[in-house]
Design an enzyme around this catalytic site. Structure first.
Site, mmCIF file in Angstrom:
data_model
loop_
_atom_site.group_PDB
_atom_site.id
_atom_site.type_symbol
_atom_site.label_atom_id
_atom_site.label_comp_id
_atom_site.label_asym_id
_atom_site.label_seq_id
_atom_site.Cartn_x
_atom_site.Cartn_y
_atom_site.Cartn_z
ATOM 1 N N HIS A 260 0.956 -1.158 0.212
ATOM 2 C CA HIS A 260 0.025 0.147 0.068
ATOM 3 C C HIS A 260 0.832 1.321 -0.208
ATOM 4 O O HIS A 260 2.140 1.317 0.663
ATOM 5 C CB HIS A 260 -0.710 0.033 1.187
ATOM 6 C CG HIS A 260 -2.158 0.675 0.982
ATOM 7 N ND1 HIS A 260 -2.132 2.301 1.229
ATOM 8 C CD2 HIS A 260 -3.484 0.402 0.514
ATOM 9 C CE1 HIS A 260 -3.233 2.812 1.181
ATOM 10 N NE2 HIS A 260 -3.981 2.149 0.543
ATOM 11 N N ASP A 314 -7.658 -5.617 0.021
ATOM 12 C CA ASP A 314 -8.148 -6.859 -0.909
ATOM 13 C C ASP A 314 -7.672 -8.109 -0.673
ATOM 14 O O ASP A 314 -8.130 -9.006 -1.566
ATOM 15 C CB ASP A 314 -7.530 -6.381 -2.468
ATOM 16 C CG ASP A 314 -8.386 -5.086 -2.775
ATOM 17 O OD1 ASP A 314 -9.510 -4.764 -2.717
ATOM 18 O OD2 ASP A 314 -7.575 -4.085 -3.450
HETATM 19 N N1 ACO Z 1 4.319 -7.766 -3.757
HETATM 20 C C1 ACO Z 1 5.727 -7.992 -3.669
HETATM 21 N N2 ACO Z 1 6.481 -6.762 -3.380
HETATM 22 C C2 ACO Z 1 5.612 -5.638 -3.223
HETATM 23 C C3 ACO Z 1 4.294 -5.512 -3.317
HETATM 24 C C4 ACO Z 1 3.689 -6.691 -3.567
HETATM 25 N N3 ACO Z 1 2.458 -6.686 -3.754
HETATM 26 N N4 ACO Z 1 4.027 -4.200 -3.315
HETATM 27 C C5 ACO Z 1 4.903 -3.300 -3.116
HETATM 28 N N5 ACO Z 1 6.289 -4.402 -3.055
HETATM 29 C C6 ACO Z 1 7.398 -3.952 -3.048
HETATM 30 C C7 ACO Z 1 7.812 -3.269 -4.327
HETATM 31 O O1 ACO Z 1 8.691 -4.454 -5.268
HETATM 32 C C8 ACO Z 1 9.067 -2.510 -4.029
HETATM 33 O O2 ACO Z 1 10.134 -3.103 -3.825
HETATM 34 P P1 ACO Z 1 11.631 -2.178 -4.395
HETATM 35 O O3 ACO Z 1 11.693 -1.190 -3.528
HETATM 36 O O4 ACO Z 1 12.795 -3.297 -3.671
HETATM 37 O O5 ACO Z 1 11.332 -2.120 -5.598
HETATM 38 C C9 ACO Z 1 8.430 -1.816 -2.757
HETATM 39 O O6 ACO Z 1 7.543 -2.663 -1.912
HETATM 40 C C10 ACO Z 1 7.731 -0.428 -3.077
HETATM 41 O O7 ACO Z 1 6.645 -0.901 -3.897
HETATM 42 P P2 ACO Z 1 5.934 0.345 -5.221
HETATM 43 O O8 ACO Z 1 5.235 -0.427 -5.808
HETATM 44 O O9 ACO Z 1 6.991 1.078 -5.462
HETATM 45 O O10 ACO Z 1 4.995 0.775 -3.920
HETATM 46 P P3 ACO Z 1 3.538 1.774 -4.479
HETATM 47 O O11 ACO Z 1 3.322 2.634 -3.063
HETATM 48 O O12 ACO Z 1 3.877 2.431 -5.660
HETATM 49 O O13 ACO Z 1 2.466 0.649 -4.750
HETATM 50 C C11 ACO Z 1 0.996 -0.822 -4.802
HETATM 51 C C12 ACO Z 1 1.400 0.436 -4.009
HETATM 52 C C13 ACO Z 1 0.526 -0.315 -6.277
HETATM 53 C C14 ACO Z 1 -0.553 -1.020 -4.123
HETATM 54 C C15 ACO Z 1 1.554 -2.176 -4.673
HETATM 55 O O14 ACO Z 1 1.777 -2.461 -3.429
HETATM 56 C C16 ACO Z 1 1.020 -3.254 -5.604
HETATM 57 O O15 ACO Z 1 1.122 -3.119 -6.792
HETATM 58 N N6 ACO Z 1 0.344 -4.150 -4.760
HETATM 59 C C17 ACO Z 1 -0.485 -5.244 -5.438
HETATM 60 C C18 ACO Z 1 -1.731 -4.730 -6.090
HETATM 61 C C19 ACO Z 1 -2.757 -4.483 -4.785
HETATM 62 O O16 ACO Z 1 -2.770 -5.390 -4.103
HETATM 63 N N7 ACO Z 1 -3.591 -3.436 -5.063
HETATM 64 C C20 ACO Z 1 -4.575 -3.123 -4.139
HETATM 65 C C21 ACO Z 1 -4.361 -1.851 -3.234
HETATM 66 S S1 ACO Z 1 -5.295 -1.244 -1.971
HETATM 67 C C22 ACO Z 1 -6.440 -0.594 -2.798
HETATM 68 O O17 ACO Z 1 -6.357 0.044 -3.815
HETATM 69 C C23 ACO Z 1 -7.739 -0.854 -2.515
#
Ligand code: ACO
Length: 377
Positions: A260, A314
């Site tokens: 998140h 989720d």
């Molecule tokens: N699985 C594995 N690693 C993750 C995940 C994940 N779901 N989410 C974040 N990370 C890691 C990234 O790989 C990244 O690692 P790094 O720094 O080594 O590259 C770090 O955590 C930061 O992740 P970002 O994607 O840059 O964080 P951001 O804030 O942009 O993304 C998001 C947030 C889009 C929700 C992301 O966590 C994601 O894609 N999650 C999966 C989809 C999901 O569950 N979405 C629902 C969110 S809740 C909602 O909208 C209702």
């Protein structure tokens, strides 16, 4: 004026708002200052929607009036049902919902968004009709007739009735209503922001909600709940869970339902939803998907140690809906039928001091390029 570019506008405030607040370090979510845990224990979805929209809890007569107004506006015009009948059966319910909501706006033209009386009825109609459209589509696509809503049933009970033509177990209704509370609002997320950008042009609320629906659908936002259940089904057994997570991380793929932008601890909604799963299982036995999910969470948290990535809203919600027999492609529409109250609360709040969204950009292209005639390229 120089600006730093922040991809995804991370950390950039897009509004001043009193609708809700997240403390991402401590895992606290409040609607109008009240913690979601307390709302789940003591409130109903419709009362929470009122709180979000109008800023305070309703008195007993105000709540009764609000519930009655919603109940009386649940029906959708037959033309909306006819429109849905023309859509392909395999169409995603989020696309159908977006199309139907955009169409609704043509039946209730409310172009003057400064008319607060009209805005009230738009709020009522949108909150009341989304469940009817979702349940209607779930039946129409199978060739069944849509079931008309019943005014005598409470919000969540009526949704189940329209979906299945039967009365659900009271505990299911209670748990489902809690799920709606947990999905009703969440500060400046992608779909709320999208709606506010549209609203800033003084577009009508049906167009605002149709915009938000488009943003919610994506798998990085509300669409993740559907993908989580697909993932858990693909894993298949508890024994496979740890290996699946390891493989996914090895391939640098994200785990759906994890992570998140704001939370640096486990999303408080995921914690409540997990306890709702266990409460639900007391009436209908446990779910293999839940056991797999718990194992996935354990292994993922071990592997993601230090990144502050935990289950989000989720991750556990779909397991509840799946156990209730709801099709997985309805999970995001159900999210939407709850979140519409949050979108509308932000819309009303912004209208008080509206300013057209028109952000800047950092131009990274060339200047003064000559136009090369077609035969010389
Ligand atoms: N699985 C594995 N690693 C993750 C995940 C994940 N779901 N989410 C974040 N990370 C890691 C990234 O790989 C990244 O690692 P790094 O720094 O080594 O590259 C770090 O955590 C930061 O992740 P970002 O994607 O840059 O964080 P951001 O804030 O942009 O993304 C998001 C947030 C889009 C929700 C992301 O966590 C994601 O894609 N999650 C999966 C989809 C999901 O569950 N979405 C629902 C969110 S809740 C909602 O909208 C209702």
């Amino acid at each position: 004026m120089p600006h730093d570019f922040m991809p995804g506008l991370a950390g950039i405030p897009a509004a001043k708002s009193a609708v809700s607040d997240v403390d991402g370090e401590h895992g606290v979510l409040e609607y109008r200052g009240i913690r979601v845990e307390e709302l789940c224990q003591r409130s109903s979805y419709l009362e929470t929607a009122y709180l979000l929209l109008f800023g305070h809890l309703p008195t007993r007569p105000a709540l009764a009036q609000w519930e009655q107004d919603i109940a009386h506006h649940r029906r959708v015009k037959y033309s909306i049902v006819d429109l849905m009948k023309c859509l392909p059966e395999q169409g995603h319910p989020m696309d159908v919902l977006q199309a139907a909501v955009a169409a609704l706006g043509m039946f209730y033209p409310g172009r003057n968004v400064k008319d607060m009386e009209n805005n009230y009825w738009s709020d009522v109609r949108l909150i009341a009709k989304l469940p009817t459209i979702i349940a209607g589509w779930a039946r129409l696509r199978r060739g069944d007739d849509a079931i008309a809503p019943r005014d005598d049933l409470a919000f969540s009970e009526n949704f189940f009735y329209m979906l299945t033509e039967t009365m659900p177990h009271p505990l299911w209704v209670e748990i489902f209503d809690d799920c709606l509370i947990l999905h009703a609002e969440h500060t400046m997320n992608a779909s709320t922001f999208t709606g506010l950008v549209t609203a800033s042009t003084l577009a009508d609320p049906y167009t605002v909600v149709a915009s938000s629906l488009g943003a919610l659908k994506g798998p990085l936002h509300g669409g993740a709940n559907e993908e989580v259940v697909q993932m858990l089904k693909e894993i298949g057994t508890v024994d496979q869970a740890a290996r699946y997570v390891e493989q996914r991380f090895h391939n640098k793929q994200k785990l759906m339902g994890f992570g998140h932008r704001v939370y640096k601890v486990k999303d408080p909604r995921a914690t409540i939803l997990q306890s709702l799963c266990e409460k639900l299982f007391s009436t209908c036995g446990t779910s293999q998907l839940y056991d797999i999910a718990v194992r996935v969470e354990r292994r993922a948290v071990e592997l993601l140690d230090g990144k502050k990535v935990y289950p989000n809203v989720d991750f556990y919600s779909g397991i509840i809906y799946d156990k209730m027999g709801i099709d997985s492609d309805l999970f995001t529409p159900i999210f939407a039928m709850a979140r519409v109250s949050g979108w509308l609360a932000h819309w009303l709040e912004q209208l008080r001091e509206n300013k057209l969204f028109r952000p800047d950009q950092i131009y990274a292209g060339e200047h003064n390029r000559p136009y090369v005639p077609l035969d010389q390229r």
